[in-house]
Scaffold this motif. Sequence first.
Motif, PDB file in Angstrom:
ATOM      1  N   LYS B  47       0.830  -1.196   0.000  1.00  0.00           N
ATOM      2  CA  LYS B  47       0.000   0.000   0.000  1.00  0.00           C
ATOM      3  C   LYS B  47       0.874   1.260   0.000  1.00  0.00           C
ATOM      4  CE  LYS B  47      -3.558   2.448   2.631  1.00  0.00           C
ATOM      5  NZ  LYS B  47      -4.938   2.371   2.165  1.00  0.00           N
ATOM      6  N   MET B  48       1.925   1.216   0.802  1.00  0.00           N
ATOM      7  CA  MET B  48       2.818   2.358   0.876  1.00  0.00           C
ATOM      8  C   MET B  48       3.526   2.621  -0.455  1.00  0.00           C
ATOM      9  SD  MET B  48       5.158   2.784   4.203  1.00  0.00           S
ATOM     10  CE  MET B  48       6.656   2.436   3.281  1.00  0.00           C
ATOM     11  N   ILE B  49       3.910   1.519  -1.092  1.00  0.00           N
ATOM     12  CA  ILE B  49       4.598   1.619  -2.382  1.00  0.00           C
ATOM     13  C   ILE B  49       3.729   2.357  -3.400  1.00  0.00           C
ATOM     14  CG2 ILE B  49       5.276   0.234  -4.390  1.00  0.00           C
ATOM     15  CD1 ILE B  49       7.356   0.390  -2.181  1.00  0.00           C
ATOM     16  N   ILE B  50       2.464   1.969  -3.450  1.00  0.00           N
ATOM     17  CA  ILE B  50       1.552   2.616  -4.388  1.00  0.00           C
ATOM     18  C   ILE B  50       1.468   4.110  -4.087  1.00  0.00           C
ATOM     19  CG2 ILE B  50      -0.858   2.757  -5.156  1.00  0.00           C
ATOM     20  CD1 ILE B  50       0.624   0.330  -6.174  1.00  0.00           C
ATOM     21  N   LYS B  51       1.335   4.395  -2.828  1.00  0.00           N
ATOM     22  CA  LYS B  51       1.212   5.780  -2.396  1.00  0.00           C
ATOM     23  C   LYS B  51       2.458   6.597  -2.748  1.00  0.00           C
ATOM     24  CE  LYS B  51      -0.868   7.709   1.726  1.00  0.00           C
ATOM     25  NZ  LYS B  51      -1.302   7.381   3.075  1.00  0.00           N
ATOM     26  N   GLU B  52       3.618   5.992  -2.512  1.00  0.00           N
ATOM     27  CA  GLU B  52       4.871   6.738  -2.693  1.00  0.00           C
ATOM     28  C   GLU B  52       5.354   6.791  -4.126  1.00  0.00           C
ATOM     29  OE1 GLU B  52       7.853   5.168  -0.203  1.00  0.00           O
ATOM     30  OE2 GLU B  52       6.965   5.950   1.640  1.00  0.00           O
ATOM     31  N   LYS B  53       5.142   5.710  -4.832  1.00  0.00           N
ATOM     32  CA  LYS B  53       5.781   5.622  -6.147  1.00  0.00           C
ATOM     33  C   LYS B  53       4.962   6.209  -7.290  1.00  0.00           C
ATOM     34  CE  LYS B  53       9.571   3.404  -4.978  1.00  0.00           C
ATOM     35  NZ  LYS B  53      10.961   3.522  -5.422  1.00  0.00           N
ATOM     36  N   ILE B  54       3.681   6.324  -7.076  1.00  0.00           N
ATOM     37  CA  ILE B  54       2.891   6.927  -8.135  1.00  0.00           C
ATOM     38  C   ILE B  54       3.030   8.447  -8.013  1.00  0.00           C
ATOM     39  CG2 ILE B  54       0.551   7.248  -9.065  1.00  0.00           C
ATOM     40  CD1 ILE B  54       1.554   4.440  -9.561  1.00  0.00           C
TER      41      ILE B  54
END
Lengths: 209, 85
Positions: B47-54
């Motif tokens: 979830k964090m990855i989606i938030k940070e990387k997009i």
Amino acid sequence: MDKPDPTRHTKTRTKKESLSREEHQKQLEFQREAIVHLNALYNYALHLTMNPSDAEDLVQETYLKAYRFFNSFERGTNCKAWLFKILKNNYINRFRKNSKEPGKVDYDLIKDFYHSIKDTRSDTSETESDYFHSLLHEEVYQALHSLPEEFREVIQLCDIEGFTYEEIANMVESPIGTVRSRLYRGRKLLRAQLEGYAKKYGFNTNNSQ
Amino acid sequence: MNCKKAGVLISASVDGELSLNEEQEFLLHLSECEECRLEFEDAKKTKMIIKEKIIQFKAPQALIMSIMQLTSLGTKEHEDTLLYE
């Protein structure tokens, strides 16, 4: 409110001056409630259209409509969610009509799109050895876009925009239980995709590492 | 609660969307099951990855201006918030 200016009484009144008090109030409230979400709406529009100029049109149209129907916005509810729903409807009406294969992914298009508007924002987490952190923006974006739209949409609304399940359910016009299970299944697919990228870099993605 | 049932709840639990009952049972299971605990941590990371990387883009200034004009007041304050956020 402005006091009447006696020196001006002979001049023709501009449109702005002749606005009723109510209209003026509406404008103020609209700015406070709706305009603050412009960046979020623009990003959502970009994700949907993958084309900056279409995205601008879509946002423009959304705000026009939102302003016109601002009276029907239920005060005290989430205005961002309300705007997102209007934008989504506009998108369906305008862009989806002529699209035969909405689920099809054009990876070249994604790549081009991403490069064409790439931000200068630097990545601060590059130093971590965790495989998740080795993923590139573009790869995460691609993984997200490889998902069927019904999954991608809920993940985007939940993880990027931070809407609650209830708000999402309302936006996609499905029961909360459906949102919940789409998120569950969508994330499973997404993880598999991301792990695929990670393996490419030689990271061990097993839990037991 | 068994692992199969817990597995289905992981996603909603990451979002803080479990009912009170589910949450309690879920946490109880996590305290006893290492595998599900790791799974839960991974889900949080994803979830964090989606938030940070997009990447979140800023709306072009011309678009902001034209929308401000829609409502014609064009208060300086709001423009500043949007442009320099």
